[in-house]
Design an enzyme around this catalytic site. Structure first.
Site, PDB file in Angstrom:
ATOM      1  N   ASP A   1      34.409  86.322 -12.519  1.00 51.15           N
ATOM      2  CA  ASP A   1      33.698  85.015 -12.822  1.00 51.15           C
ATOM      3  C   ASP A   1      35.009  84.291 -13.525  1.00 51.15           C
ATOM      4  OD1 ASP A   1      32.044  83.129 -13.138  1.00 51.15           O
ATOM      5  OD2 ASP A   1      31.386  83.533 -14.954  1.00 51.15           O
TER       6      ASP A   1
ATOM      7  N   TRP B   1      39.014  77.997 -13.108  1.00 48.34           N
ATOM      8  CA  TRP B   1      40.668  78.208 -12.717  1.00 48.34           C
ATOM      9  C   TRP B   1      41.302  77.251 -12.111  1.00 48.34           C
ATOM     10  CZ3 TRP B   1      43.933  79.243  -8.685  1.00 48.34           C
ATOM     11  CH2 TRP B   1      45.421  79.839  -9.195  1.00 48.34           C
TER      12      TRP B   1
ATOM     13  N   ARG C   1      37.092  73.841  -6.404  1.00 50.76           N
ATOM     14  CA  ARG C   1      36.689  75.141  -6.705  1.00 50.76           C
ATOM     15  C   ARG C   1      36.870  76.073  -5.686  1.00 50.76           C
ATOM     16  NH1 ARG C   1      32.577  75.918 -10.423  1.00 50.76           N
ATOM     17  NH2 ARG C   1      32.108  77.579  -9.183  1.00 50.76           N
TER      18      ARG C   1
ATOM     19  N   SER D   1      26.134  86.144  -5.714  1.00 53.74           N
ATOM     20  CA  SER D   1      24.597  86.208  -6.147  1.00 53.74           C
ATOM     21  C   SER D   1      23.526  85.638  -5.127  1.00 53.74           C
ATOM     22  CB  SER D   1      24.527  86.214  -7.491  1.00 53.74           C
ATOM     23  OG  SER D   1      24.527  84.662  -7.703  1.00 53.74           O
ATOM     24  N   THR D   2      22.437  86.071  -5.248  1.00 55.54           N
ATOM     25  CA  THR D   2      21.492  85.567  -4.317  1.00 55.54           C
ATOM     26  C   THR D   2      21.338  83.941  -4.940  1.00 55.54           C
ATOM     27  OG1 THR D   2      20.283  87.635  -4.561  1.00 55.54           O
ATOM     28  CG2 THR D   2      18.977  85.513  -3.818  1.00 55.54           C
ATOM     29  N   GLU D   3      21.508  83.951  -6.403  1.00 54.86           N
ATOM     30  CA  GLU D   3      21.297  82.517  -6.921  1.00 54.86           C
ATOM     31  C   GLU D   3      22.540  81.640  -6.391  1.00 54.86           C
ATOM     32  OE1 GLU D   3      21.116  85.461  -8.618  1.00 54.86           O
ATOM     33  OE2 GLU D   3      18.909  85.090  -9.132  1.00 54.86           O
ATOM     34  N   ASN D   4      23.748  82.118  -6.014  1.00 58.36           N
ATOM     35  CA  ASN D   4      24.818  81.709  -5.641  1.00 58.36           C
ATOM     36  C   ASN D   4      24.752  80.583  -4.291  1.00 58.36           C
ATOM     37  OD1 ASN D   4      27.147  83.803  -6.764  1.00 58.36           O
ATOM     38  ND2 ASN D   4      26.658  82.013  -7.693  1.00 58.36           N
TER      39      ASN D   4
ATOM     40  N   ARG E   1      24.534  76.896  -4.452  1.00 60.35           N
ATOM     41  CA  ARG E   1      25.750  76.081  -4.831  1.00 60.35           C
ATOM     42  C   ARG E   1      25.966  75.157  -3.399  1.00 60.35           C
ATOM     43  NH1 ARG E   1      30.425  79.600  -7.803  1.00 60.35           N
ATOM     44  NH2 ARG E   1      28.924  80.311  -9.350  1.00 60.35           N
TER      45      ARG E   1
ATOM     46  N   ARG F   1      27.202  87.702 -20.133  1.00 60.24           N
ATOM     47  CA  ARG F   1      26.010  87.972 -19.798  1.00 60.24           C
ATOM     48  C   ARG F   1      26.160  88.511 -18.442  1.00 60.24           C
ATOM     49  NH1 ARG F   1      26.359  82.087 -19.686  1.00 60.24           N
ATOM     50  NH2 ARG F   1      27.199  81.338 -17.672  1.00 60.24           N
TER      51      ARG F   1
ATOM     52  N   GLU G   1      29.068 100.902 -20.773  1.00 60.22           N
ATOM     53  CA  GLU G   1      29.744  99.896 -21.916  1.00 60.22           C
ATOM     54  C   GLU G   1      30.336  98.658 -21.345  1.00 60.22           C
ATOM     55  OE1 GLU G   1      30.459 101.085 -24.912  1.00 60.22           O
ATOM     56  OE2 GLU G   1      29.467 102.895 -24.413  1.00 60.22           O
TER      57      GLU G   1
HETATM   58  C1  IPE Z   1      27.937  85.711 -11.360  1.00 57.86           C
HETATM   59  O1  IPE Z   1      28.508  84.871 -11.565  1.00 57.86           O
HETATM   60  C2  IPE Z   1      27.910  85.799  -9.921  1.00 57.86           C
HETATM   61  C3  IPE Z   1      29.321  86.312  -9.532  1.00 57.86           C
HETATM   62  C4  IPE Z   1      30.409  86.472 -10.174  1.00 57.86           C
HETATM   63  C5  IPE Z   1      29.351  86.673  -8.258  1.00 57.86           C
HETATM   64  P1  IPE Z   1      27.963  83.295 -11.939  1.00 57.86           P
HETATM   65  O2  IPE Z   1      29.112  82.205 -12.104  1.00 57.86           O
HETATM   66  O3  IPE Z   1      27.213  82.844 -10.541  1.00 57.86           O
HETATM   67  O4  IPE Z   1      26.906  83.327 -13.150  1.00 57.86           O
HETATM   68  P2  IPE Z   1      26.489  82.417 -13.912  1.00 57.86           P
HETATM   69  O5  IPE Z   1      25.880  81.324 -13.291  1.00 57.86           O
HETATM   70  O6  IPE Z   1      27.431  81.935 -14.980  1.00 57.86           O
HETATM   71  O7  IPE Z   1      25.361  83.179 -15.022  1.00 57.86           O
HETATM   72  C1  IPE Z   2      32.911  83.372  -9.671  1.00 57.81           C
HETATM   73  O1  IPE Z   2      33.570  82.325 -10.030  1.00 57.81           O
HETATM   74  C2  IPE Z   2      32.787  83.536  -8.011  1.00 57.81           C
HETATM   75  C3  IPE Z   2      31.417  83.277  -7.978  1.00 57.81           C
HETATM   76  C4  IPE Z   2      30.307  83.200  -8.449  1.00 57.81           C
HETATM   77  C5  IPE Z   2      31.228  83.269  -6.276  1.00 57.81           C
HETATM   78  P1  IPE Z   2      32.818  81.115 -10.316  1.00 57.81           P
HETATM   79  O2  IPE Z   2      32.777  80.220  -9.016  1.00 57.81           O
HETATM   80  O3  IPE Z   2      31.298  81.275 -10.822  1.00 57.81           O
HETATM   81  O4  IPE Z   2      33.651  80.031 -11.432  1.00 57.81           O
HETATM   82  P2  IPE Z   2      33.221  79.348 -12.611  1.00 57.81           P
HETATM   83  O5  IPE Z   2      32.277  80.281 -13.329  1.00 57.81           O
HETATM   84  O6  IPE Z   2      32.271  78.213 -12.154  1.00 57.81           O
HETATM   85  O7  IPE Z   2      34.369  78.982 -13.443  1.00 57.81           O
HETATM   86 MG    MG Z   3      30.744  81.465 -12.913  1.00 58.92          MG
END
Ligand code: IPE
Ligand code: IPE
Ligand code: MG
Length: 242
Positions: free
Chosen positions: A21, A26, A34, A66-69, A72, A195, A208
């Site tokens: 994450d 970054w 992004r 993730s499925t939720e991704n 985006r 989380r 752990e």
């Molecule tokens: C969790 O990161 C999923 C992956 C790293 C692939 P997210 O950035 O999607 O999770 P939340 O939204 O902060 O919980």
């Molecule tokens: C994790 O980085 C990669 C994926 C979830 C695909 P994020 O894209 O969630 O980056 P932040 O959390 O928004 O910084």
């Molecule tokens: Mg993230």
């Protein structure tokens, strides 16, 4: 003394799971889009696989999408899928040479066709390797995985191929996509978030947990070794006394 030398060889985790994450943050810190963060996250995956290989950890699972991704912005999702295809194309040979067996969990049918095919090919090419198993969680959601397991078990009960009394934890685990991997001993999440985000809910029961503020694209071998050393200082009780 180097960090790596501080690692106790006979107290290694068998399976380390990682929530990669912080790519977006970054990139933002550098005034970029992004996706720039995602591009730079690939190197951290390589570093982690190499580090695990060097000390002899046999299983790694990376939460990549993730499925939720899927919710985006389309541009970000498309770029992530393209990046995945590119990474598989450029890395499979090296993975194969280094004895890496690639596996995937998640709702893989929901991936774009090209992505699914490249992944299936890489899994096939590396299937006989046995140094380290690298599992990639793609379009993965633990609740989805659990519900699928319930549906599959229900079908078997309905058709009387199994009896309700036979259902226990071991059997349930065997219906999860992770059935051939041990449960993770250690979960690492980067970026400071603390989380689970729908990752391996069942499998992490006694893992752990290790959270680091390092953003995923900055995560390197030394960070990985730090996490392993921290893990080795923990006392795992599994509900028992010392
Ligand atoms: C969790 O990161 C999923 C992956 C790293 C692939 P997210 O950035 O999607 O999770 P939340 O939204 O902060 O919980
Ligand atoms: C994790 O980085 C990669 C994926 C979830 C695909 P994020 O894209 O969630 O980056 P932040 O959390 O928004 O910084
Ligand atoms: Mg993230």
């Amino acid at each position: 003394m180097q960090l790596k030398q501080k690692i106790i060889k006979d107290k290694l985790p068998k399976h380390v799971a990682l929530i990669m994450d912080g790519n977006g943050r970054w990139a933002k810190q550098r005034g970029k889009e992004r996706v720039f963060g995602h591009e730079n996250g690939v190197n951290a995956v390589k570093q982690t696989v190499e580090a695990a290989g060097e000390i002899g950890i046999p299983y790694l699972t990376f939460y990549a999408f993730s499925t939720e991704n899927w919710d985006r912005p389309k541009e970000e999702v498309d770029t992530l899928m393209e990046l995945l295809v590119k990474a598989i194309q450029t890395e499979t040979e090296t993975l194969n040479k280094n004895g890496v067996r690639l596996k995937a969990i998640g709702d893989l049918n929901s991936l774009p066709k090209k992505c699914y095919e490249e992944l299936a090919e890489a899994i096939n090419i590396t299937s006989n390797n046995d140094k380290i198993t690298v599992v990639i969680a793609l379009s993965y959601s633990s609740r989805y995985e659990i519900v699928e397991a319930v549906k599959n078990i229900s079908d078997l009960v309905k058709s009387e191929r199994i009896n309700t009394k036979e259902i226990d934890q071991k059997m349930f685990s065997s219906f999860l996509q992770t059935n051939e991997f041990p449960d993770p001993d250690l979960l690492i999440r980067t970026s400071g978030e603390q989380r689970i985000s729908n990752f391996l809910l069942w499998q992490l029961a006694y893992s752990e947990l290790y959270f680091t503020p390092v953003l995923w694209p900055d995560f390197n071998k030394e960070h990985f070794y730090e996490a392993i050393i921290d893990f080795q200082s923990r006392e795992r009780r599994f509900g028992k006394t010392e």
